[in-house]
Design an enzyme around this catalytic site. Structure first.
Site, PDB file in Angstrom:
ATOM      1  N   GLY A 114      48.827  41.458  53.140  1.00 18.02           N
ATOM      2  CA  GLY A 114      48.930  42.186  51.878  1.00 18.02           C
ATOM      3  C   GLY A 114      50.333  42.201  51.302  1.00 18.02           C
ATOM      4  O   GLY A 114      50.626  42.968  50.380  1.00 18.02           O
ATOM      5  N   GLU A 131      46.734  37.271  62.782  1.00 19.28           N
ATOM      6  CA  GLU A 131      47.195  37.883  61.544  1.00 19.28           C
ATOM      7  C   GLU A 131      48.554  38.538  61.789  1.00 19.28           C
ATOM      8  O   GLU A 131      48.615  39.668  62.271  1.00 19.28           O
ATOM      9  CB  GLU A 131      46.206  38.948  61.072  1.00 19.28           C
ATOM     10  CG  GLU A 131      44.823  38.408  60.797  1.00 19.28           C
ATOM     11  CD  GLU A 131      44.070  39.277  59.791  1.00 19.28           C
ATOM     12  OE1 GLU A 131      43.623  38.715  58.781  1.00 19.28           O
ATOM     13  OE2 GLU A 131      43.954  40.498  59.991  1.00 19.28           O
ATOM     14  N   HIS A 157      41.415  44.792  64.065  1.00 20.49           N
ATOM     15  CA  HIS A 157      42.293  44.461  62.941  1.00 20.49           C
ATOM     16  C   HIS A 157      43.558  45.313  63.018  1.00 20.49           C
ATOM     17  O   HIS A 157      43.515  46.464  63.435  1.00 20.49           O
ATOM     18  CB  HIS A 157      41.549  44.720  61.621  1.00 20.49           C
ATOM     19  CG  HIS A 157      42.282  44.182  60.441  1.00 20.49           C
ATOM     20  ND1 HIS A 157      43.343  44.851  59.868  1.00 20.49           N
ATOM     21  CD2 HIS A 157      42.134  43.029  59.747  1.00 20.49           C
ATOM     22  CE1 HIS A 157      43.812  44.126  58.863  1.00 20.49           C
ATOM     23  NE2 HIS A 157      43.100  43.016  58.768  1.00 20.49           N
ATOM     24  N   LYS A 208      37.809  45.076  53.537  1.00 20.81           N
ATOM     25  CA  LYS A 208      38.506  46.341  53.827  1.00 20.81           C
ATOM     26  C   LYS A 208      37.781  47.485  53.116  1.00 20.81           C
ATOM     27  O   LYS A 208      36.566  47.479  53.032  1.00 20.81           O
ATOM     28  CB  LYS A 208      39.984  46.223  53.439  1.00 20.81           C
ATOM     29  CG  LYS A 208      40.620  44.976  54.079  1.00 20.81           C
ATOM     30  CD  LYS A 208      42.114  44.928  53.985  1.00 20.81           C
ATOM     31  CE  LYS A 208      42.617  43.663  54.684  1.00 20.81           C
ATOM     32  NZ  LYS A 208      44.073  43.573  54.740  1.00 20.81           N
ATOM     33  N   SER A 219      47.845  37.019  53.522  1.00 24.31           N
ATOM     34  CA  SER A 219      48.178  36.474  52.204  1.00 24.31           C
ATOM     35  C   SER A 219      47.663  35.043  51.994  1.00 24.31           C
ATOM     36  O   SER A 219      48.358  34.208  51.394  1.00 24.31           O
ATOM     37  CB  SER A 219      49.691  36.557  51.951  1.00 24.31           C
ATOM     38  OG  SER A 219      50.125  37.906  52.004  1.00 24.31           O
ATOM     39  N   GLU A 278      45.149  46.913  60.906  1.00 20.13           N
ATOM     40  CA  GLU A 278      45.070  48.203  60.201  1.00 20.13           C
ATOM     41  C   GLU A 278      44.363  49.244  61.063  1.00 20.13           C
ATOM     42  O   GLU A 278      44.678  50.431  61.000  1.00 20.13           O
ATOM     43  CB  GLU A 278      44.370  48.018  58.843  1.00 20.13           C
ATOM     44  CG  GLU A 278      45.298  47.315  57.854  1.00 20.13           C
ATOM     45  CD  GLU A 278      44.595  46.450  56.820  1.00 20.13           C
ATOM     46  OE1 GLU A 278      43.359  46.586  56.645  1.00 20.13           O
ATOM     47  OE2 GLU A 278      45.285  45.620  56.190  1.00 20.13           O
ATOM     48  N   ASN A 306      37.468  39.632  54.399  1.00 19.42           N
ATOM     49  CA  ASN A 306      37.493  41.011  54.884  1.00 19.42           C
ATOM     50  C   ASN A 306      37.743  41.905  53.674  1.00 19.42           C
ATOM     51  O   ASN A 306      38.846  41.935  53.148  1.00 19.42           O
ATOM     52  CB  ASN A 306      38.616  41.164  55.926  1.00 19.42           C
ATOM     53  CG  ASN A 306      38.818  42.608  56.350  1.00 19.42           C
ATOM     54  OD1 ASN A 306      38.011  43.483  56.019  1.00 19.42           O
ATOM     55  ND2 ASN A 306      39.888  42.860  57.082  1.00 19.42           N
TER      56      ASN A 306
HETATM   57  P1  13P Z   1      45.511  39.785  52.815  1.00 20.32           P
HETATM   58  O1  13P Z   1      44.807  38.468  52.637  1.00 20.32           O
HETATM   59  O2  13P Z   1      45.258  40.747  51.685  1.00 20.32           O
HETATM   60  O3  13P Z   1      46.960  39.601  53.146  1.00 20.32           O
HETATM   61  O4  13P Z   1      44.835  40.492  54.095  1.00 20.32           O
HETATM   62  C1  13P Z   1      44.721  39.778  55.267  1.00 20.32           C
HETATM   63  C2  13P Z   1      43.844  40.525  56.203  1.00 20.32           C
HETATM   64  O5  13P Z   1      44.228  41.560  56.717  1.00 20.32           O
HETATM   65  C3  13P Z   1      42.496  40.010  56.461  1.00 20.32           C
HETATM   66  O6  13P Z   1      41.900  40.663  57.518  1.00 20.32           O
END
Ligand code: 13P
Length: 250
Positions: A173, A167, A95, A11, A213, A97, A9
């Site tokens: 992150g 997640e 997601h 982002k 992560s 976010e 992903n």
């Molecule tokens: P990270 O791997 O940067 O922690 O992000 C995970 C994520 O949100 C994947 O959709």
């Protein structure tokens, strides 16, 4: 057996040119891999170009979101068939976010899952608890609610390809990965909950990805757990080297 799926992903990173550059570098690194599925989800403007660059490879294209209407006066939105036209096979939905910053709810997630299914896209529905919810012992009730509401009114026949991504928000992150036992426990719960809602055939065949992560250093121990069928990778999917090392977990 469930075929592993390793998904990146991106982002809000990478222009079309940067995405194409990545795809060209990734291609030889994952050449010949067919015992696992690979997917990359660039931002909308890069979909078509990255999709084109991935065409000669076995890496599939995904989008990070979609809108549920087929077309219309919805400024800023992207319709399912537009994603299909760009070559997408997968779409990430709900997601954390998007839930956190853009008002996504279980109801908008549900509408988007239905729209994805109708368009022939594979929905990757994201669920997960916040740190506060985990500390309050609410992890399972939250997962229960997100799954039940997100899949309401859908039937097993519609969801044969459904992917769920677990997640935990506190692991995204942050460098804080869930322990493999925490992840396995949540995945097991998700699978048994889906079995109750939609039947054990669907649940046993359904891929559940872990996200938060994920790195080349921790992918193998995660993938060794019985209910972890792949990963949704954020930061570590931005470089061909780290992403390909995750894809090649053993
Ligand atoms: P990270 O791997 O940067 O922690 O992000 C995970 C994520 O949100 C994947 O959709």
């Amino acid at each position: 057996m469930r075929k592993p799926l390793i998904a990146g992903n991106w982002k809000m990173y990478k222009t079309p040119a940067e995405g194409v550059d990545f795809a060209r570098q990734l291609a030889p690194l994952v050449d010949g891999i067919n015992d696992r599925d690979i997917m990359i989800a660039p931002a909308f403007p890069a979909l078509e170009a990255v999709g084109g660059a991935l065409k000669p490879t076995s890496v599939a294209l995904g989008a990070q979101d979609l809108f549920w209407e087929a077309d219309g006066a919805y400024t800023g939105q992207v319709a399912p068939r537009m994603l299909v036209a760009c070559g997408c096979r997968y779409v990430i939905i709900g997601h954390s976010e998007r839930r956190q910053y853009f008002g996504e709810t279980d109801e908008t997630v549900r509408r988007k899952v239905i729209a994805a299914v109708k368009a022939g896209l594979v929905p990757v529905m994201c669920v997960g608890e916040t740190e506060k919810e985990r500390e309050a012992g609410q992890t399972f009730p939250i997962l229960d609610k997100q799954i039940k509401n997100g899949l309401k009114d859908l039937i097993a026949d519609d969801l044969a390809a459904l992917v769920i991504a677990y997640e935990p928000v506190w692991a995204i992150g942050t460098g804080k990965t869930a322990t493999v036992d925490q992840a396995q426990e949540a995945h097991r719960f998700i699978r048994s909950h889906v079995a109750e809602l939609l039947g054990s055939t669907l649940a046993e065949g359904m891929r559940i990805l872990y996200g938060g992560s994920v790195k080349p250093e921790n992918i193998s121990e995660l993938m060794a757990m019985p209910d972890i069928d792949g990963a949704l990778v954020g930061g570590a999917s931005l470089k061909p080297d780290s992403f390909s090392r995750i894809v090649k977990f053993n």
